[in-house]
Every structure is written in structure tokens, then in C-alpha cells.
Design a protein around this motif. Structure first.
Motif, PDB file in Angstrom:
ATOM      1  N   MET A 147       0.927  -1.289  -0.126  1.00 25.66           N
ATOM      2  CA  MET A 147      -0.153  -0.037   0.005  1.00 25.66           C
ATOM      3  C   MET A 147       0.961   1.175   0.116  1.00 25.66           C
ATOM      4  O   MET A 147       1.820   1.450   0.997  1.00 25.66           O
ATOM      5  CB  MET A 147      -1.005  -0.163   1.177  1.00 25.66           C
ATOM      6  N   PRO A 148       0.806   2.203  -1.004  1.00 25.26           N
ATOM      7  CA  PRO A 148       1.800   3.204  -0.936  1.00 25.26           C
ATOM      8  C   PRO A 148       1.279   4.343   0.005  1.00 25.26           C
ATOM      9  O   PRO A 148       0.182   4.274   0.379  1.00 25.26           O
ATOM     10  CB  PRO A 148       1.436   3.768  -2.536  1.00 25.26           C
ATOM     11  N   ALA A 149       2.261   5.188   0.263  1.00 22.33           N
ATOM     12  CA  ALA A 149       2.227   6.168   1.309  1.00 22.33           C
ATOM     13  C   ALA A 149       1.561   7.622   0.289  1.00 22.33           C
ATOM     14  O   ALA A 149       2.520   8.228  -0.364  1.00 22.33           O
ATOM     15  CB  ALA A 149       3.396   6.319   2.055  1.00 22.33           C
ATOM     16  N   TRP A 150       0.340   7.668   0.019  1.00 21.88           N
ATOM     17  CA  TRP A 150      -0.138   8.579  -0.758  1.00 21.88           C
ATOM     18  C   TRP A 150       0.219   9.980  -0.152  1.00 21.88           C
ATOM     19  O   TRP A 150       0.386  10.938  -1.030  1.00 21.88           O
ATOM     20  CB  TRP A 150      -1.434   8.411  -1.215  1.00 21.88           C
ATOM     21  N   GLY A 151       0.523   9.995   1.106  1.00 19.56           N
ATOM     22  CA  GLY A 151       0.799  11.500   1.675  1.00 19.56           C
ATOM     23  C   GLY A 151       2.182  11.785   0.913  1.00 19.56           C
ATOM     24  O   GLY A 151       2.373  13.227   1.075  1.00 19.56           O
ATOM     25  N   LYS A 152       2.904  11.053   0.612  1.00 22.93           N
ATOM     26  CA  LYS A 152       4.210  11.436  -0.272  1.00 22.93           C
ATOM     27  C   LYS A 152       4.076  11.818  -2.021  1.00 22.93           C
ATOM     28  O   LYS A 152       5.088  12.398  -2.232  1.00 22.93           O
ATOM     29  CB  LYS A 152       5.133  10.361  -0.016  1.00 22.93           C
ATOM     30  N   GLN A 153       2.873  11.502  -2.335  1.00 24.87           N
ATOM     31  CA  GLN A 153       2.625  11.557  -3.606  1.00 24.87           C
ATOM     32  C   GLN A 153       1.718  12.606  -4.032  1.00 24.87           C
ATOM     33  O   GLN A 153       1.672  12.982  -5.191  1.00 24.87           O
ATOM     34  CB  GLN A 153       2.484  10.227  -4.395  1.00 24.87           C
ATOM     35  N   LEU A 154       0.551  12.700  -3.048  1.00 25.91           N
ATOM     36  CA  LEU A 154      -0.712  13.534  -3.637  1.00 25.91           C
ATOM     37  C   LEU A 154      -0.451  14.862  -2.607  1.00 25.91           C
ATOM     38  O   LEU A 154       0.242  14.754  -1.484  1.00 25.91           O
ATOM     39  CB  LEU A 154      -1.844  12.913  -3.166  1.00 25.91           C
ATOM     40  N   SER A 155      -1.193  15.906  -2.857  1.00 25.48           N
ATOM     41  CA  SER A 155      -1.110  16.995  -2.116  1.00 25.48           C
ATOM     42  C   SER A 155      -2.094  16.654  -0.713  1.00 25.48           C
ATOM     43  O   SER A 155      -2.950  15.691  -0.705  1.00 25.48           O
ATOM     44  CB  SER A 155      -1.985  17.914  -2.799  1.00 25.48           C
ATOM     45  N   PRO A 156      -1.857  17.416   0.385  1.00 28.62           N
ATOM     46  CA  PRO A 156      -2.620  17.216   1.590  1.00 28.62           C
ATOM     47  C   PRO A 156      -4.436  17.131   1.476  1.00 28.62           C
ATOM     48  O   PRO A 156      -4.940  16.292   1.862  1.00 28.62           O
ATOM     49  CB  PRO A 156      -2.279  18.375   2.468  1.00 28.62           C
ATOM     50  N   ILE A 157      -4.766  17.981   0.621  1.00 33.77           N
ATOM     51  CA  ILE A 157      -6.230  17.924   0.380  1.00 33.77           C
ATOM     52  C   ILE A 157      -6.634  16.609  -0.376  1.00 33.77           C
ATOM     53  O   ILE A 157      -7.601  16.220  -0.078  1.00 33.77           O
ATOM     54  CB  ILE A 157      -6.525  19.242  -0.212  1.00 33.77           C
ATOM     55  N   GLU A 158      -5.768  16.303  -1.101  1.00 33.45           N
ATOM     56  CA  GLU A 158      -6.029  14.868  -2.032  1.00 33.45           C
ATOM     57  C   GLU A 158      -6.231  13.839  -0.968  1.00 33.45           C
ATOM     58  O   GLU A 158      -7.146  12.848  -1.234  1.00 33.45           O
ATOM     59  CB  GLU A 158      -5.170  14.765  -3.170  1.00 33.45           C
ATOM     60  N   VAL A 159      -5.261  13.682  -0.172  1.00 34.35           N
ATOM     61  CA  VAL A 159      -5.317  12.767   0.967  1.00 34.35           C
ATOM     62  C   VAL A 159      -6.410  12.791   1.530  1.00 34.35           C
ATOM     63  O   VAL A 159      -7.105  11.506   1.913  1.00 34.35           O
ATOM     64  CB  VAL A 159      -3.886  12.779   1.602  1.00 34.35           C
ATOM     65  N   ARG A 160      -6.889  13.767   1.976  1.00 35.28           N
ATOM     66  CA  ARG A 160      -8.263  13.863   2.991  1.00 35.28           C
ATOM     67  C   ARG A 160      -9.376  13.651   2.161  1.00 35.28           C
ATOM     68  O   ARG A 160     -10.269  13.027   2.714  1.00 35.28           O
ATOM     69  CB  ARG A 160      -8.297  15.651   3.433  1.00 35.28           C
ATOM     70  N   LYS A 161      -9.232  14.021   0.935  1.00 36.64           N
ATOM     71  CA  LYS A 161     -10.287  13.618   0.112  1.00 36.64           C
ATOM     72  C   LYS A 161     -10.565  12.250  -0.225  1.00 36.64           C
ATOM     73  O   LYS A 161     -11.568  11.590  -0.255  1.00 36.64           O
ATOM     74  CB  LYS A 161     -10.451  14.479  -1.197  1.00 36.64           C
ATOM     75  N   LEU A 162      -9.365  11.555  -0.404  1.00 34.56           N
ATOM     76  CA  LEU A 162      -9.443  10.056  -0.371  1.00 34.56           C
ATOM     77  C   LEU A 162      -9.861   9.286   0.765  1.00 34.56           C
ATOM     78  O   LEU A 162     -10.710   8.328   0.525  1.00 34.56           O
ATOM     79  CB  LEU A 162      -8.098   9.662  -0.871  1.00 34.56           C
ATOM     80  N   ALA A 163      -9.528   9.868   1.991  1.00 31.50           N
ATOM     81  CA  ALA A 163     -10.056   9.331   3.079  1.00 31.50           C
ATOM     82  C   ALA A 163     -11.399   9.515   3.316  1.00 31.50           C
ATOM     83  O   ALA A 163     -12.077   8.524   3.723  1.00 31.50           O
ATOM     84  CB  ALA A 163      -8.995   9.683   4.258  1.00 31.50           C
ATOM     85  N   ALA A 164     -11.825  10.407   2.986  1.00 32.12           N
ATOM     86  CA  ALA A 164     -13.404  10.705   3.092  1.00 32.12           C
ATOM     87  C   ALA A 164     -14.133  10.040   2.262  1.00 32.12           C
ATOM     88  O   ALA A 164     -15.205   9.342   2.670  1.00 32.12           O
ATOM     89  CB  ALA A 164     -13.795  12.225   2.919  1.00 32.12           C
ATOM     90  N   TYR A 165     -13.635   9.629   1.051  1.00 27.90           N
ATOM     91  CA  TYR A 165     -14.292   8.972  -0.129  1.00 27.90           C
ATOM     92  C   TYR A 165     -14.307   7.404   0.411  1.00 27.90           C
ATOM     93  O   TYR A 165     -15.528   6.839   0.139  1.00 27.90           O
ATOM     94  CB  TYR A 165     -13.649   9.117  -1.555  1.00 27.90           C
ATOM     95  N   VAL A 166     -13.342   6.994   0.939  1.00 32.76           N
ATOM     96  CA  VAL A 166     -13.294   5.551   1.424  1.00 32.76           C
ATOM     97  C   VAL A 166     -14.430   5.408   2.659  1.00 32.76           C
ATOM     98  O   VAL A 166     -15.097   4.570   2.796  1.00 32.76           O
ATOM     99  CB  VAL A 166     -12.044   5.283   1.764  1.00 32.76           C
ATOM    100  N   GLY A 167     -14.439   6.670   3.157  1.00 28.72           N
ATOM    101  CA  GLY A 167     -15.533   6.568   4.314  1.00 28.72           C
ATOM    102  C   GLY A 167     -16.932   6.514   3.879  1.00 28.72           C
ATOM    103  O   GLY A 167     -17.837   5.710   4.541  1.00 28.72           O
ATOM    104  N   THR A 168     -17.290   6.846   2.864  1.00 26.51           N
ATOM    105  CA  THR A 168     -18.599   6.823   2.069  1.00 26.51           C
ATOM    106  C   THR A 168     -18.732   5.344   1.819  1.00 26.51           C
ATOM    107  O   THR A 168     -20.089   4.947   1.304  1.00 26.51           O
ATOM    108  CB  THR A 168     -18.722   7.612   0.924  1.00 26.51           C
TER     109      THR A 168
END
Length: 202
Positions: free
Chosen positions: A162-183
Motif C-alpha cells: 500500500m503506497p504512502a499517498w501522503g508523499k505523492q498527493l497533496s494534503p487535500i487529495e489525501v483527505r478527500k481520498l480518506a473521506a471517499y473511502v469513508g463513504t
């Protein structure tokens, strides 16, 4: 020559030069003259016709131009991004991620990001492929809270690929992904068998 005689001769000359032709057809006792349309009107009509053909080809067939609807959607997406970035002022928490998760339009944008980054391992419907099913009630890392999901997305699980997306994506993109998985929690999409520890629904 008097003024009246001059006007009469001028009118006679105009009538002789361009006599109005009375058309043969008749409707309810009414006949009409064949009066051609003004040249300026004909040219405007022709210009409008050719412009409409060029517009249709450019925007609908060649797909080179952006329609008004596409420009509007792009503007709205940018507005949503600015609104989402404002959440970076808040620390990562259930509340801040929950605000993102509750924004349906923002989650639609996040779904596109999920499709690019996460779907190859977790499936287009989050049903699980190489990675676990994200829609069941079992979690390998953490207990399925939004904060736990954010930590996994941000830091990754290198031992599991599992990649560390925090090193590849912007901070808001990481939050958006986490929120989407939450849905996706609790949807129970048929797919990969549950892995990890079963927890109560969030």
C-alpha cells in the motif's frame, strides 16, 4: 420645374426601374407583392447559418472547444477545491473529514481520484482486488474510523504494497481520498472476502 413635379418624376422613375410584381397566389382574398428581402438581412442570415455549422463542428464533433456546461462544471469544481482546501486549517479529525464526506459534489470529484489511485488494487466499486474490500465491516488496520482510514492512506502499508499517498498527493487529495473511502463503509459490495477484525458499523 416645381418641387411637386420633381417628386412625381422621381417616384415615376423609381416605379419604372423596379416595379413591384404582384404574385399569382391568393389567400382569403389577399394577394401579396414579391418584395425581395434586403441584402443586409440575407447576408446576416447566411452568416448565422455558417457560424452555427462551424460552432457545431468545433464544440460537438471535434471536441476542441468547451461548451458552456463544461466551463461551468470546471468553475464549480475549482470552487469546491478552494472550499475543501479551507479545511486544511483544521486538524485531521472525524469532524473535519466528516465535513468533506458529507459534500456529495466533492465526493464525486474524489471518486475520480479514487479511480486513478485506488481502484487498481481495491476495485472500481471498492469491492477488493489485490487490496481488501473497503465496503465490508472488517478492517485490517484500525477500526474503520475516518482518522484510521486517513492514517493508512497518508502513511501507507509498505509491507502490504500500500503506497504512502501522503508523499505523492497533496494534503487535500489525501483527505478527500480518506473521506471517499469513508463513504464506502457498510455498503457490503460483493467481492473479496472480509479480512482483519470485524467492527461495528460506523
Amino acid at each position: 420645374m416645381s418641387v411637386n413635379e420633381s417628386h412625381e418624376r422621381s417616384a415615376e422613375s423609381r416605379a419604372a426601374a423596379a416595379p413591384d410584381e404582384l404574385l399569382e397566389h391568393e389567400y382569403d382574398g389577399i394577394r401579396e407583392y414579391d418584395n425581395p428581402l434586403p441584402k443586409w438581412w440575407v447576408w446576416i442570415f447566411a452568416g448565422s447559418f455558417w457560424f452555427s455549422l462551424a460552432y457545431y463542428f468545433h464544440y460537438h464533433l471535434s471536441h476542441n472547444g468547451q461548451t458552456v456546461a463544461a466551463v461551468y462544471e470546471e468553475d464549480m469544481q475549482q470552487a469546491r477545491e478552494l472550499q475543501a482546501k479551507a479545511s486544511l486549517a483544521e486538524p485531521v479529525s472525524e469532524e473535519s473529514l466528516g465535513k468533506l464526506m458529507s459534500d456529495a459534489a466533492l465526493m464525486k470529484d474524489a471518486q475520480v481520484l479514487y479511480g486513478l489511485r485506488c481502484a487498481p488494487c481495491h476495485g472500481g466499486r471498492a469491492e477488493g482486488l489485490i487490496g481488501p474490500n473497503l465496503t465490508d465491516s472488517s478492517w485490517i488496520h484500525g477500526t474503520g474510523t475516518l482518522s484510521d482510514i486517513f492514517a493508512v492512506v497518508d502513511q501507507g502499508v509498505l509491507a502490504k504494497g500500500m503506497p504512502a499517498w501522503g508523499k505523492q498527493l497533496s494534503p487535500i487529495e489525501v483527505r478527500k481520498l480518506a473521506a471517499y473511502v469513508g463513504t464506502q463503509r457498510g455498503r457490503a459490495v460483493p467481492g473479496k472476502a472480509p479480512e482483519g477484525t470485524a467492527v461495528a458499523e460506523q
